[in-house]
Scaffold this motif. Structure first.
Motif, PDB file in Angstrom:
ATOM      1  N   ILE A 275       0.358 121.953  57.650  1.00  0.00           N
ATOM      2  CA  ILE A 275      -0.898 121.566  58.199  1.00  0.00           C
ATOM      3  C   ILE A 275      -0.788 120.992  59.701  1.00  0.00           C
ATOM      4  O   ILE A 275      -1.653 121.421  60.616  1.00  0.00           O
ATOM      5  N   THR A 276      -0.068 120.273  59.936  1.00  0.00           N
ATOM      6  CA  THR A 276       0.250 119.743  61.385  1.00  0.00           C
ATOM      7  C   THR A 276       0.875 120.742  62.598  1.00  0.00           C
ATOM      8  O   THR A 276       1.237 120.194  63.564  1.00  0.00           O
ATOM      9  N   THR A 277       1.419 121.870  61.925  1.00  0.00           N
ATOM     10  CA  THR A 277       1.921 122.761  63.245  1.00  0.00           C
ATOM     11  C   THR A 277       0.958 123.179  64.198  1.00  0.00           C
ATOM     12  O   THR A 277      -0.446 122.953  63.986  1.00  0.00           O
ATOM     13  N   ARG A 278       1.269 123.280  65.119  1.00  0.00           N
ATOM     14  CA  ARG A 278       0.184 123.628  66.414  1.00  0.00           C
ATOM     15  C   ARG A 278      -0.646 124.779  65.614  1.00  0.00           C
ATOM     16  O   ARG A 278      -1.968 124.740  66.064  1.00  0.00           O
ATOM     17  N   TRP A 279      -0.254 125.764  65.159  1.00  0.00           N
ATOM     18  CA  TRP A 279      -1.191 126.852  64.674  1.00  0.00           C
ATOM     19  C   TRP A 279      -1.806 126.500  63.283  1.00  0.00           C
ATOM     20  O   TRP A 279      -3.073 126.778  63.094  1.00  0.00           O
ATOM     21  N   GLY A 280      -1.162 125.503  62.685  1.00  0.00           N
ATOM     22  CA  GLY A 280      -1.802 125.301  61.288  1.00  0.00           C
ATOM     23  C   GLY A 280      -3.160 124.403  61.618  1.00  0.00           C
ATOM     24  O   GLY A 280      -4.229 124.609  60.804  1.00  0.00           O
TER      25      GLY A 280
ATOM     26  N   GLY B 176     -16.162 128.869  58.354  1.00  0.00           N
ATOM     27  CA  GLY B 176     -16.578 130.019  57.619  1.00  0.00           C
ATOM     28  C   GLY B 176     -15.270 131.012  57.313  1.00  0.00           C
ATOM     29  O   GLY B 176     -14.475 130.948  57.785  1.00  0.00           O
ATOM     30  N   THR B 177     -15.845 131.957  56.481  1.00  0.00           N
ATOM     31  CA  THR B 177     -14.781 132.980  56.124  1.00  0.00           C
ATOM     32  C   THR B 177     -14.702 133.864  57.318  1.00  0.00           C
ATOM     33  O   THR B 177     -15.584 134.322  58.257  1.00  0.00           O
ATOM     34  N   LEU B 178     -13.352 134.222  57.809  1.00  0.00           N
ATOM     35  CA  LEU B 178     -13.087 135.134  58.886  1.00  0.00           C
ATOM     36  C   LEU B 178     -11.980 136.101  58.500  1.00  0.00           C
ATOM     37  O   LEU B 178     -11.110 135.820  57.510  1.00  0.00           O
ATOM     38  N   ARG B 179     -11.738 137.552  59.347  1.00  0.00           N
ATOM     39  CA  ARG B 179     -10.892 138.169  59.102  1.00  0.00           C
ATOM     40  C   ARG B 179      -9.584 137.818  60.136  1.00  0.00           C
ATOM     41  O   ARG B 179      -9.932 136.952  61.121  1.00  0.00           O
ATOM     42  N   PHE B 180      -8.780 138.320  59.816  1.00  0.00           N
ATOM     43  CA  PHE B 180      -7.287 137.981  60.432  1.00  0.00           C
ATOM     44  C   PHE B 180      -7.569 138.148  62.154  1.00  0.00           C
ATOM     45  O   PHE B 180      -7.396 137.148  62.720  1.00  0.00           O
ATOM     46  N   GLY B 181      -8.091 139.204  62.416  1.00  0.00           N
ATOM     47  CA  GLY B 181      -8.499 139.560  64.097  1.00  0.00           C
ATOM     48  C   GLY B 181      -9.358 138.568  64.453  1.00  0.00           C
ATOM     49  O   GLY B 181      -9.356 138.124  65.688  1.00  0.00           O
ATOM     50  N   GLU B 182     -10.349 137.973  63.661  1.00  0.00           N
ATOM     51  CA  GLU B 182     -11.316 137.030  64.168  1.00  0.00           C
ATOM     52  C   GLU B 182     -10.764 135.702  64.366  1.00  0.00           C
ATOM     53  O   GLU B 182     -10.878 135.268  65.624  1.00  0.00           O
ATOM     54  N   ILE B 183     -10.003 135.388  63.428  1.00  0.00           N
ATOM     55  CA  ILE B 183      -9.095 134.215  63.717  1.00  0.00           C
ATOM     56  C   ILE B 183      -8.263 134.242  64.922  1.00  0.00           C
ATOM     57  O   ILE B 183      -8.192 133.215  65.536  1.00  0.00           O
ATOM     58  N   ARG B 184      -7.458 135.302  65.170  1.00  0.00           N
ATOM     59  CA  ARG B 184      -6.915 135.279  66.149  1.00  0.00           C
ATOM     60  C   ARG B 184      -7.298 135.320  67.414  1.00  0.00           C
ATOM     61  O   ARG B 184      -6.838 134.857  68.319  1.00  0.00           O
TER      62      ARG B 184
ATOM     63  N   LYS C  79       2.415 137.590  64.335  1.00  0.00           N
ATOM     64  CA  LYS C  79       3.616 137.032  63.457  1.00  0.00           C
ATOM     65  C   LYS C  79       3.319 135.690  63.171  1.00  0.00           C
ATOM     66  O   LYS C  79       3.306 135.287  61.950  1.00  0.00           O
ATOM     67  N   MET C  80       3.012 134.670  64.024  1.00  0.00           N
ATOM     68  CA  MET C  80       2.812 133.311  63.903  1.00  0.00           C
ATOM     69  C   MET C  80       1.669 132.839  63.018  1.00  0.00           C
ATOM     70  O   MET C  80       1.544 132.296  62.017  1.00  0.00           O
ATOM     71  N   LEU C  81       0.579 133.824  63.300  1.00  0.00           N
ATOM     72  CA  LEU C  81      -0.730 133.721  62.347  1.00  0.00           C
ATOM     73  C   LEU C  81      -0.554 134.251  61.042  1.00  0.00           C
ATOM     74  O   LEU C  81      -0.887 133.222  60.168  1.00  0.00           O
ATOM     75  N   ALA C  82       0.296 135.057  60.897  1.00  0.00           N
ATOM     76  CA  ALA C  82       0.533 135.848  59.654  1.00  0.00           C
ATOM     77  C   ALA C  82       1.312 134.670  58.819  1.00  0.00           C
ATOM     78  O   ALA C  82       1.320 134.397  57.508  1.00  0.00           O
ATOM     79  N   GLN C  83       2.318 134.055  59.371  1.00  0.00           N
ATOM     80  CA  GLN C  83       3.246 132.902  58.661  1.00  0.00           C
ATOM     81  C   GLN C  83       2.332 131.855  58.275  1.00  0.00           C
ATOM     82  O   GLN C  83       2.809 131.153  57.424  1.00  0.00           O
ATOM     83  N   THR C  84       1.624 131.351  59.288  1.00  0.00           N
ATOM     84  CA  THR C  84       0.791 130.261  59.227  1.00  0.00           C
ATOM     85  C   THR C  84      -0.202 130.276  58.139  1.00  0.00           C
ATOM     86  O   THR C  84      -0.208 129.561  57.257  1.00  0.00           O
TER      87      THR C  84
END
Length: 129
Positions: A27-32, A42-50, A59-64
């Motif tokens: 939870i507390t990682t930079r990306w988490g 709300g609900t988002l797709r991978f690209g929208e989150i990025r 890679k970091m977003l996928a891992q998170t």
């Protein structure tokens, strides 16, 4: 009175053997913290989150996202369309944690000017020595 005395819990993240510590780390990682905050909207797709979480690599977003999904905080749903769409949203378990993370954002944003001033003062004191 300490937090643990006020609300006794079966887990103690201050104990290095506590399994909750790994959840806290996810939870507390930079990306988490940023991903949880973004998904509050709300609900988002991978690209929208990025796109919203500036600076995160694929890679970091996928891992998170995978870590948060494994912890039960994020739901990953594949929609059966061509090409497949994958949506991410908060679970009932993840929402209250994300709300607390957002409180932290607001505290940080409100304190940033003072923190920057404190850093400048510190650096000036260090340079004068």
């Amino acid at each position: 009175m300490s937090v643990s005395e006020a609300t006794p819990m079966p887990f103690n993240v201050f104990d290095h053997n506590c399994p909750g510590r790994s959840v806290m780390e996810h939870i507390t990682t930079r990306w988490g913290v940023l991903v949880l905050g973004v998904l509050l909207d709300g609900t988002l797709r991978f690209g929208e989150i990025r796109q919203v979480v500036g600076g995160v690599s694929e890679k970091m977003l996928a891992q998170t996202l995978q870590a948060l999904e494994r912890d039960g905080l994020v739901l990953r749903e594949v929609r059966p369309v061509i090409p497949p769409h994958v949506d991410y949203s908060l679970t009932d378990l993840g929402r209250p944690l994300a709300e607390q993370v957002r409180v932290l954002y607001h505290l940080i944003e409100g304190a940033t000017a003072d923190v920057l001033a404190a850093r400048t003062a510190y650096d000036e004191r260090k340079a004068a020595r």
